[in-house]
Enzyme design. Structure first.
Site, PDB file in Angstrom:
ATOM      1  CB  ALA A  84      -0.906   0.005   1.223  1.00  0.00           C
ATOM      2  CB  THR A 132      10.334   2.323  -5.959  1.00  0.00           C
ATOM      3  OG1 THR A 132      10.721   2.857  -7.216  1.00  0.00           O
ATOM      4  CG2 THR A 132      10.549   3.425  -4.915  1.00  0.00           C
ATOM      5  CG  ASP A 133      13.830   1.671 -10.084  1.00  0.00           C
ATOM      6  OD1 ASP A 133      12.883   2.414  -9.777  1.00  0.00           O
ATOM      7  OD2 ASP A 133      14.075   1.343 -11.268  1.00  0.00           O
ATOM      8  CD  GLU A 134      10.498   6.642  -9.217  1.00  0.00           C
ATOM      9  OE1 GLU A 134      10.378   7.724  -8.624  1.00  0.00           O
ATOM     10  OE2 GLU A 134       9.752   6.286 -10.140  1.00  0.00           O
ATOM     11  CE1 TYR A 157       6.111   5.956  -4.766  1.00  0.00           C
ATOM     12  CE2 TYR A 157       7.858   6.166  -6.393  1.00  0.00           C
ATOM     13  CZ  TYR A 157       7.001   5.376  -5.658  1.00  0.00           C
ATOM     14  OH  TYR A 157       7.017   4.008  -5.798  1.00  0.00           O
ATOM     15  CE  LYS A 161       7.634   2.506  -1.804  1.00  0.00           C
ATOM     16  NZ  LYS A 161       6.542   1.620  -1.316  1.00  0.00           N
ATOM     17  CG  ASN A 187       6.048  -3.571 -11.659  1.00  0.00           C
ATOM     18  OD1 ASN A 187       5.508  -4.483 -11.078  1.00  0.00           O
ATOM     19  ND2 ASN A 187       7.317  -3.261 -11.410  1.00  0.00           N
ATOM     20  CG  LEU A 197       4.765   6.482 -20.679  1.00  0.00           C
ATOM     21  CD1 LEU A 197       4.403   7.889 -21.151  1.00  0.00           C
ATOM     22  CD2 LEU A 197       6.261   6.241 -20.860  1.00  0.00           C
ATOM     23  N   GLY A 290      12.287  18.066 -11.792  1.00  0.00           N
ATOM     24  CA  GLY A 290      13.287  17.159 -11.211  1.00  0.00           C
ATOM     25  C   GLY A 290      13.294  15.778 -11.845  1.00  0.00           C
ATOM     26  CG  HIS A 291      11.706  13.565 -15.952  1.00  0.00           C
ATOM     27  ND1 HIS A 291      11.138  13.694 -17.192  1.00  0.00           N
ATOM     28  CD2 HIS A 291      11.563  12.264 -15.624  1.00  0.00           C
ATOM     29  CE1 HIS A 291      10.677  12.530 -17.594  1.00  0.00           C
ATOM     30  NE2 HIS A 291      10.936  11.639 -16.652  1.00  0.00           N
TER      31      HIS A 291
HETATM   32  P1  NAD Z   1      -1.057   1.638  -6.979  1.00  0.00           P
HETATM   33  O1  NAD Z   1      -1.097   3.117  -6.793  1.00  0.00           O
HETATM   34  O2  NAD Z   1      -1.612   1.047  -8.225  1.00  0.00           O
HETATM   35  O3  NAD Z   1      -1.794   0.921  -5.758  1.00  0.00           O
HETATM   36  C1  NAD Z   1      -1.626   1.342  -4.435  1.00  0.00           C
HETATM   37  C2  NAD Z   1      -2.710   0.694  -3.591  1.00  0.00           C
HETATM   38  O4  NAD Z   1      -2.515   1.121  -2.221  1.00  0.00           O
HETATM   39  C3  NAD Z   1      -4.128   1.113  -3.991  1.00  0.00           C
HETATM   40  O5  NAD Z   1      -4.977  -0.008  -4.024  1.00  0.00           O
HETATM   41  C4  NAD Z   1      -4.553   2.065  -2.877  1.00  0.00           C
HETATM   42  O6  NAD Z   1      -5.950   2.061  -2.625  1.00  0.00           O
HETATM   43  C5  NAD Z   1      -3.773   1.526  -1.690  1.00  0.00           C
HETATM   44  N1  NAD Z   1      -3.520   2.569  -0.669  1.00  0.00           N
HETATM   45  C6  NAD Z   1      -3.027   3.819  -0.883  1.00  0.00           C
HETATM   46  N2  NAD Z   1      -2.987   4.499   0.286  1.00  0.00           N
HETATM   47  C7  NAD Z   1      -3.458   3.643   1.247  1.00  0.00           C
HETATM   48  C8  NAD Z   1      -3.647   3.767   2.650  1.00  0.00           C
HETATM   49  N3  NAD Z   1      -3.377   4.910   3.296  1.00  0.00           N
HETATM   50  N4  NAD Z   1      -4.117   2.690   3.328  1.00  0.00           N
HETATM   51  C9  NAD Z   1      -4.407   1.520   2.685  1.00  0.00           C
HETATM   52  N5  NAD Z   1      -4.283   1.368   1.351  1.00  0.00           N
HETATM   53  C10 NAD Z   1      -3.794   2.422   0.634  1.00  0.00           C
HETATM   54  O7  NAD Z   1       0.479   1.246  -6.782  1.00  0.00           O
HETATM   55  P2  NAD Z   1       1.350   0.123  -7.493  1.00  0.00           P
HETATM   56  O8  NAD Z   1       1.921   0.673  -8.733  1.00  0.00           O
HETATM   57  O9  NAD Z   1       0.585  -1.134  -7.512  1.00  0.00           O
HETATM   58  O10 NAD Z   1       2.541  -0.005  -6.432  1.00  0.00           O
HETATM   59  C11 NAD Z   1       2.425  -0.874  -5.321  1.00  0.00           C
HETATM   60  C12 NAD Z   1       3.704  -0.780  -4.501  1.00  0.00           C
HETATM   61  O11 NAD Z   1       4.830  -1.142  -5.298  1.00  0.00           O
HETATM   62  C13 NAD Z   1       4.002   0.613  -3.968  1.00  0.00           C
HETATM   63  O12 NAD Z   1       4.543   0.485  -2.679  1.00  0.00           O
HETATM   64  C14 NAD Z   1       5.049   1.155  -4.934  1.00  0.00           C
HETATM   65  O13 NAD Z   1       5.886   2.098  -4.289  1.00  0.00           O
HETATM   66  C15 NAD Z   1       5.800  -0.102  -5.289  1.00  0.00           C
HETATM   67  N6  NAD Z   1       6.429  -0.111  -6.619  1.00  0.00           N
HETATM   68  C16 NAD Z   1       5.704   0.196  -7.737  1.00  0.00           C
HETATM   69  C17 NAD Z   1       6.323   0.123  -8.990  1.00  0.00           C
HETATM   70  C18 NAD Z   1       5.566   0.428 -10.268  1.00  0.00           C
HETATM   71  O14 NAD Z   1       6.160   0.470 -11.333  1.00  0.00           O
HETATM   72  N7  NAD Z   1       4.253   0.631 -10.226  1.00  0.00           N
HETATM   73  C19 NAD Z   1       7.655  -0.268  -9.090  1.00  0.00           C
HETATM   74  C20 NAD Z   1       8.361  -0.557  -7.919  1.00  0.00           C
HETATM   75  C21 NAD Z   1       7.731  -0.492  -6.696  1.00  0.00           C
HETATM   76  O1  DAU Z   2      10.810   2.964 -11.126  1.00  0.00           O
HETATM   77  C1  DAU Z   2       9.746   2.472 -10.371  1.00  0.00           C
HETATM   78  C2  DAU Z   2       8.644   3.511 -10.336  1.00  0.00           C
HETATM   79  O2  DAU Z   2       8.050   3.502 -11.634  1.00  0.00           O
HETATM   80  C3  DAU Z   2       7.595   3.243  -9.269  1.00  0.00           C
HETATM   81  O3  DAU Z   2       8.189   3.327  -7.995  1.00  0.00           O
HETATM   82  C4  DAU Z   2       6.444   4.251  -9.377  1.00  0.00           C
HETATM   83  O4  DAU Z   2       5.429   3.930  -8.437  1.00  0.00           O
HETATM   84  C5  DAU Z   2       5.884   4.176 -10.777  1.00  0.00           C
HETATM   85  O5  DAU Z   2       4.874   5.154 -10.938  1.00  0.00           O
HETATM   86  C6  DAU Z   2       6.984   4.406 -11.814  1.00  0.00           C
HETATM   87  O6  DAU Z   2       7.464   5.761 -11.773  1.00  0.00           O
HETATM   88  P1  DAU Z   2       7.772   6.606 -13.103  1.00  0.00           P
HETATM   89  O7  DAU Z   2       7.691   8.024 -12.784  1.00  0.00           O
HETATM   90  O8  DAU Z   2       9.000   6.112 -13.768  1.00  0.00           O
HETATM   91  O9  DAU Z   2       6.502   6.106 -14.018  1.00  0.00           O
HETATM   92  P2  DAU Z   2       5.512   6.942 -14.990  1.00  0.00           P
HETATM   93  O10 DAU Z   2       4.693   5.918 -15.704  1.00  0.00           O
HETATM   94  O11 DAU Z   2       4.821   8.030 -14.275  1.00  0.00           O
HETATM   95  O12 DAU Z   2       6.526   7.587 -16.028  1.00  0.00           O
HETATM   96  C7  DAU Z   2       7.406   6.797 -16.814  1.00  0.00           C
HETATM   97  C8  DAU Z   2       8.265   7.744 -17.636  1.00  0.00           C
HETATM   98  O13 DAU Z   2       7.437   8.394 -18.601  1.00  0.00           O
HETATM   99  C9  DAU Z   2       8.892   8.859 -16.826  1.00  0.00           C
HETATM  100  O14 DAU Z   2      10.176   9.148 -17.366  1.00  0.00           O
HETATM  101  C10 DAU Z   2       7.968  10.045 -17.030  1.00  0.00           C
HETATM  102  C11 DAU Z   2       7.429   9.822 -18.435  1.00  0.00           C
HETATM  103  N1  DAU Z   2       6.050  10.300 -18.695  1.00  0.00           N
HETATM  104  C12 DAU Z   2       5.080   9.930 -17.806  1.00  0.00           C
HETATM  105  C13 DAU Z   2       3.765  10.323 -18.005  1.00  0.00           C
HETATM  106  C14 DAU Z   2       2.682   9.955 -17.018  1.00  0.00           C
HETATM  107  C15 DAU Z   2       5.763  11.020 -19.836  1.00  0.00           C
HETATM  108  O15 DAU Z   2       6.669  11.320 -20.648  1.00  0.00           O
HETATM  109  N2  DAU Z   2       4.465  11.400 -20.030  1.00  0.00           N
HETATM  110  C16 DAU Z   2       3.452  11.112 -19.158  1.00  0.00           C
HETATM  111  O16 DAU Z   2       2.297  11.531 -19.406  1.00  0.00           O
END
Ligand code: NAD
Ligand code: DAU
Length: 351
Positions: A84, A132-134, A157, A161, A187, A197, A290-291
């Site tokens: 979460a 996350t790797d961020e 963010y 984390k 992912n 994205l 800060g991209h």
């Molecule tokens: P998401 O935003 O799709 O889902 C987050 C979930 O957490 C949602 O179901 C939301 O309702 C729940 N949530 C948010 N705040 C809450 C709270 N206060 N109490 C209870 N539930 C709450 O996120 P995701 O992309 O599935 O990511 C899941 C985890 O993996 C996160 O911890 C994220 O940092 C990590 N992560 C994501 C990615 C990625 O690419 N998406 C990569 C690496 C790590």
């Molecule tokens: O690296 C892991 C992270 O990946 C997770 O921890 C985060 O929860 C997850 O959201 C993701 O972060 P990013 O910022 O990398 O993902 P996003 O899909 O928002 O953006 C991917 C790349 O695309 C990033 O360089 C920003 C760019 N972008 C994103 C959006 C939403 C665009 O160019 N246009 C857009 O509209």
């Protein structure tokens, strides 16, 4: 039931894939999915599990310490998979506070509840924090993030984390809490909220709307199919060494612009459009503040120690992903109307 496993954030993107894997793979374990159902949580992601006898959904907020403590009193929880979180970087730039309260305080509430419930008997217990790797910051054109790379988070963010990762490790070193942490790259796949994205681009291409590319599109991300991440989470939850960190990645780096071009080619084919139709929608917009330039994970530790590696090539994964979003139009339509529309206007139209 042999064990009770608490998965937080199980109604979100990655969490829903983890919940499905655990419920189906471990019928003798009770899987509790705790989720606050924020804008990103969607129980529609898990309707196939409605009748599963080993599955319980609990709507609760990890920011509420009393509720979390009560849950640990009610159920004999032996393991936690903590996903979460507030997860979208752009939202963290616009409104950081929810990231501080959920990602940091919410994590500490869970650590405290587990510590209270398990003190005196850590045997067979495990607190698994998904990160996350961020947290490692931004790479130049060379090198990879390894588990010992210094933390250098650069967005609200990633800073939230990073803070939660430090607290999880602190509870291990100070109180002996049996923890494990993974840091994963980007992912993609079914059920991802369309603020990110790939689903955002698929949806915009489908409706012939502009595809917003930040800056010059030269930022690099390392993409992993979500089901492969869920498989890694299963392995680390069961076999990862207590106190350890594992990096998870796709060995799959793409600039945003080349990824978008590949997606455009797939969409032209799937929508029976002339080649180049989707690419004509590419629109360069103001860059993210800060991209971070480049993320790239060295995932050899988890490969070597636990035998994990990605199962899908990116071309196949992207194809499957596009098919899922095109086949699940109602899922997307329900999300992209209402509140999300307001977010979209603020993020892109008035930019
Ligand atoms: P998401 O935003 O799709 O889902 C987050 C979930 O957490 C949602 O179901 C939301 O309702 C729940 N949530 C948010 N705040 C809450 C709270 N206060 N109490 C209870 N539930 C709450 O996120 P995701 O992309 O599935 O990511 C899941 C985890 O993996 C996160 O911890 C994220 O940092 C990590 N992560 C994501 C990615 C990625 O690419 N998406 C990569 C690496 C790590
Ligand atoms: O690296 C892991 C992270 O990946 C997770 O921890 C985060 O929860 C997850 O959201 C993701 O972060 P990013 O910022 O990398 O993902 P996003 O899909 O928002 O953006 C991917 C790349 O695309 C990033 O360089 C920003 C760019 N972008 C994103 C959006 C939403 C665009 O160019 N246009 C857009 O509209």
């Amino acid at each position: 039931m042999k064990k009770t496993i608490l998965i937080t954030g199980g109604a979100g993107f990655i969490g829903s894939h983890v919940v499905r894997l655990f419920v189906n793979k471990y019928p003798d374990c009770h899987i509790i999915n705790l989720d606050a159902l924020t804008y990103a949580g969607n129980l529609e992601n898990l309707t196939d599990l409605d009748q599963s006898p080993n599955y319980t959904f609990v709507k609760a907020d990890i920011r509420d310490a009393e509720v979390i403590d009560a849950l640990f009193e009610k159920y004999p929880i032996t393991g936690v998979c903590h996903l979460a979180a507030e997860s979208h970087v752009d939202r963290s730039i616009a409104e950081p506070m929810a990231f501080i309260t959920t990602n940091i305080i919410g994590t500490v509430n869970l650590l405290n509840a587990a510590r209270k419930a398990w003190t005196g008997n850590f045997e067979g217990k495990r607190f698994y924090h998904i990160s996350t790797d961020e947290v490692y910051g931004s790479l130049g054109s060379e090198g990879f993030f390894v588990e010992t790379t210094s933390y250098d988070p650069r967005s609200p963010y990633s800073a939230s984390k990073a803070s939660s990762d430090h607290l999880v490790r602190a509870y291990h070193h100070t109180y002996g809490l049996p923890i494990v942490i993974t840091n994963c790259s980007n992912n993609y796949g079914p059920n991802q909220f369309p603020e990110k994205l790939i689903p955002l681009a698929i949806n915009n291409i489908k409706y012939m709307k502009p595809i917003p590319v930040y800056g010059k599109g030269e930022n690099i991300r390392d993409w992993l199919y979500v089901v492969d991440h869920a498989r890694a989470i299963d392995m680390v939850f069961h076999d990862g060494k207590i106190g350890e960190t594992y990096n998870i990645g796709g060995f799959n780096e793409w600039t945003n612009i080349s990824l978008i071009h590949t997606l455009c080619e797939i969409m032209d084919r799937k929508m029976n459009r002339a080649p180049g139709t989707s690419a004509s929608l590419i629109t360069y917009v103001k860059d993210r503040a800060g991209h971070d330039l480049r993320y790239a994970i060295d995932a050899t530790k988890i490969q070597r120690e636990l035998g994990w590696e990605p199962s899908l090539q990116f071309a196949e994964g992207l194809e499957k992903t596009v098919e899922w979003y095109l086949d699940n139009e109602e899922w997307m339509t329900r999300i992209t109307t209402g509140k999300y529309q307001e977010y979209y206007e603020g993020q892109y139209v008035k930019r």
